[in-house]
Design a protein around this motif. Structure first.
Motif, mmCIF file in Angstrom:
data_model
loop_
_atom_site.group_PDB
_atom_site.id
_atom_site.type_symbol
_atom_site.label_atom_id
_atom_site.label_comp_id
_atom_site.label_asym_id
_atom_site.label_seq_id
_atom_site.Cartn_x
_atom_site.Cartn_y
_atom_site.Cartn_z
ATOM 1 N N THR A 79 1.379 37.725 -3.399
ATOM 2 C CA THR A 79 0.650 38.990 -3.288
ATOM 3 C C THR A 79 1.421 39.993 -2.443
ATOM 4 O O THR A 79 1.504 41.181 -2.781
ATOM 5 C CB THR A 79 -0.742 38.754 -2.681
ATOM 6 O OG1 THR A 79 -1.446 37.793 -3.476
ATOM 7 C CG2 THR A 79 -1.556 40.039 -2.625
ATOM 8 N N GLU A 80 1.995 39.528 -1.342
ATOM 9 C CA GLU A 80 2.768 40.426 -0.481
ATOM 10 C C GLU A 80 4.002 40.950 -1.200
ATOM 11 O O GLU A 80 4.398 42.108 -1.006
ATOM 12 C CB GLU A 80 3.158 39.702 0.809
ATOM 13 C CG GLU A 80 1.977 39.388 1.719
ATOM 14 C CD GLU A 80 1.213 40.635 2.115
ATOM 15 O OE1 GLU A 80 1.840 41.589 2.617
ATOM 16 O OE2 GLU A 80 -0.013 40.662 1.903
ATOM 17 N N MET A 83 2.777 43.643 -3.427
ATOM 18 C CA MET A 83 2.335 44.795 -2.643
ATOM 19 C C MET A 83 3.491 45.540 -1.984
ATOM 20 O O MET A 83 3.306 46.655 -1.487
ATOM 21 C CB MET A 83 1.326 44.343 -1.592
ATOM 22 C CG MET A 83 -0.041 43.995 -2.170
ATOM 23 S SD MET A 83 -0.876 45.432 -2.892
ATOM 24 C CE MET A 83 -1.276 46.348 -1.394
ATOM 25 N N TRP A 86 3.691 48.785 -3.519
ATOM 26 C CA TRP A 86 2.653 49.710 -3.074
ATOM 27 C C TRP A 86 2.966 50.254 -1.677
ATOM 28 O O TRP A 86 2.731 51.417 -1.376
ATOM 29 C CB TRP A 86 1.313 48.974 -3.094
ATOM 30 C CG TRP A 86 0.100 49.825 -2.871
ATOM 31 C CD1 TRP A 86 -0.538 50.601 -3.791
ATOM 32 C CD2 TRP A 86 -0.637 49.954 -1.660
ATOM 33 N NE1 TRP A 86 -1.627 51.211 -3.216
ATOM 34 C CE2 TRP A 86 -1.714 50.826 -1.915
ATOM 35 C CE3 TRP A 86 -0.495 49.410 -0.383
ATOM 36 C CZ2 TRP A 86 -2.643 51.180 -0.944
ATOM 37 C CZ3 TRP A 86 -1.410 49.757 0.591
ATOM 38 C CH2 TRP A 86 -2.477 50.631 0.313
ATOM 39 N N ASP A 106 -0.413 42.341 -12.076
ATOM 40 C CA ASP A 106 -0.391 42.585 -10.629
ATOM 41 C C ASP A 106 0.805 43.451 -10.247
ATOM 42 O O ASP A 106 0.689 44.380 -9.441
ATOM 43 C CB ASP A 106 -0.326 41.259 -9.862
ATOM 44 C CG ASP A 106 -1.657 40.543 -9.777
ATOM 45 O OD1 ASP A 106 -2.677 41.220 -9.559
ATOM 46 O OD2 ASP A 106 -1.678 39.307 -9.904
ATOM 47 N N CYS A 110 0.425 47.333 -8.779
ATOM 48 C CA CYS A 110 0.839 47.600 -7.402
ATOM 49 C C CYS A 110 1.812 48.770 -7.320
ATOM 50 O O CYS A 110 2.148 49.216 -6.219
ATOM 51 C CB CYS A 110 1.456 46.355 -6.774
ATOM 52 S SG CYS A 110 0.221 45.129 -6.275
ATOM 53 N N THR A 135 -4.266 40.553 -6.104
ATOM 54 C CA THR A 135 -4.081 41.894 -5.546
ATOM 55 C C THR A 135 -5.368 42.714 -5.584
ATOM 56 O O THR A 135 -5.463 43.733 -4.891
ATOM 57 C CB THR A 135 -3.003 42.677 -6.310
ATOM 58 O OG1 THR A 135 -3.420 42.861 -7.669
ATOM 59 C CG2 THR A 135 -1.670 41.936 -6.274
ATOM 60 N N MET A 137 -6.448 44.760 -7.587
ATOM 61 C CA MET A 137 -6.187 46.158 -7.884
ATOM 62 C C MET A 137 -7.052 46.727 -9.005
ATOM 63 O O MET A 137 -7.190 47.948 -9.132
ATOM 64 C CB MET A 137 -4.709 46.353 -8.239
ATOM 65 C CG MET A 137 -3.789 46.366 -7.047
ATOM 66 S SD MET A 137 -4.102 47.837 -6.033
ATOM 67 C CE MET A 137 -2.831 47.652 -4.786
ATOM 68 N N GLN A 216 -8.252 41.592 -0.807
ATOM 69 C CA GLN A 216 -7.176 40.727 -1.274
ATOM 70 C C GLN A 216 -7.255 39.345 -0.648
ATOM 71 O O GLN A 216 -6.915 38.351 -1.291
ATOM 72 C CB GLN A 216 -5.832 41.373 -0.981
ATOM 73 C CG GLN A 216 -5.549 42.577 -1.858
ATOM 74 C CD GLN A 216 -4.213 43.222 -1.585
ATOM 75 O OE1 GLN A 216 -3.603 43.011 -0.532
ATOM 76 N NE2 GLN A 216 -3.733 44.016 -2.532
ATOM 77 N N THR A 220 -7.473 36.123 -3.042
ATOM 78 C CA THR A 220 -6.438 35.094 -3.004
ATOM 79 C C THR A 220 -7.040 33.719 -2.735
ATOM 80 O O THR A 220 -6.616 32.716 -3.320
ATOM 81 C CB THR A 220 -5.378 35.451 -1.943
ATOM 82 O OG1 THR A 220 -4.877 36.766 -2.211
ATOM 83 C CG2 THR A 220 -4.216 34.468 -1.970
#
Length: 278
Positions: A79-80, A83, A86, A106, A110, A135, A137, A216, A220
């Motif tokens: 996820t990081e 991101m 983003w 994802d 992002c 995410t 989103m 998030q 997750t």
């Protein structure tokens, strides 16, 4: 002259270089081959290929009880990574052809902006079973009503529909996608980088204030649960015993997903079949 640069979805190093390059004002993220990105390698995640002698993958643990925090730590790293697009101080544009699905969606969502071929498709099919978009989103990009529709059904939508819904900035015929995206990127590249950075920070702060990080975290954790509860374990065993295509066909057909005790019974049947193969 200020410029735009393109990078493939899998290359974080290219993104870092582009962000460090003062001549680059905007980053275009694109996929090679037939699709933008078709998601995680589910031969590994679902069928467990290539992990002989390596122990459990954190995201498909066989030990019981499973450790949700091992799963969370692994998926949070993914996820990081998504991101980072983003959070990047420069505008990012996802240029989508073919499919941007599951984890590939994802990556696309992002990015700050999204351009699509009108026949491209985007969605998160594993919301039907064995997945929750980490995410989170969809809600931020579409609003609750349409996000719920896509997450409840696992359906994909075309580039044309994504543009109609306000998910994509525009959708054009595939042959025009490169030209149209480049024109947008060049228009943005003429703005001073400090201005672009400030504008991006202002918009992103709105989502921060709405609780994006906390959302998030829940998503997750829930993603891990979907892969280790009875329904998720059924999907994994179906992929192992009958092949991933069989599991996906069942998932996407609209056929009811086995749940609860039915899922447990089917798991036992599939495990017996796997054991018989030796």
């Amino acid at each position: 002259m200020p410029s735009a640069t393109a990078r493939r979805p899998t290359s974080a190093a290219r993104s870092n270089r582009a962000e460090a390059d003062d001549e680059v004002h905007v980053i275009v993220v694109e996929g090679a081959g037939r699709a933008f990105c078709a998601g995680y390698d589910l031969g590994d995640y679902a069928e467990g290929h290539g992990r002989e002698g390596q122990g459990d993958h954190p995201c498909r643990q066989e030990k019981t009880p499973w450790d949700p925090m091992l799963d969370y730590a692994a998926m949070k790293r993914n996820t990081e990574d998504f991101m980072s697009l983003w959070r990047c101080r420069k505008p990012t544009i996802a240029k989508v052809h073919g499919y941007a699905v599951a984890g590939g969606s994802d990556i696309a969502l992002c990015c700050d902006l999204l351009t699509m071929a009108d026949d491209a498709r985007i969605g998160y099919m594993p919301t039907r079973v064995w997945g929750c978009p980490t995410t989170a989103m969809w809600t931020y990009r579409l609003g609750a009503l349409r996000a719920k529709q896509l997450m409840f059904t696992g359906d994909t939508i075309t580039g044309t529909q994504a543009a109609d819904w306000g998910l994509a900035n525009f959708a054009v015929p595939a042959a025009q996608l490169d030209e149209a995206t480049l024109a947008l990127a060049q228009r943005i590249a003429g703005v001073p980088s400090s201005h672009l950075m400030m504008h991006k920070m202002v918009v992103n702060q709105v989502w921060h204030s709405m609780g994006l990080e906390q959302t998030q975290m829940f998503a997750t954790v829930f993603d891990g649960i979907t892969r280790h509860n009875p329904e998720g374990m059924w999907f994994r065993r179906q992929a192992e015993a009958e092949g991933f295509k069989s599991a996906v066909q069942w998932r996407d057909s609209g056929r009811p997903i086995p749940e609860g005790d039915e899922a447990r019974a089917r798991i036992a049947e599939l495990e017996a079949k796997l054991a018989a193969r030796g």
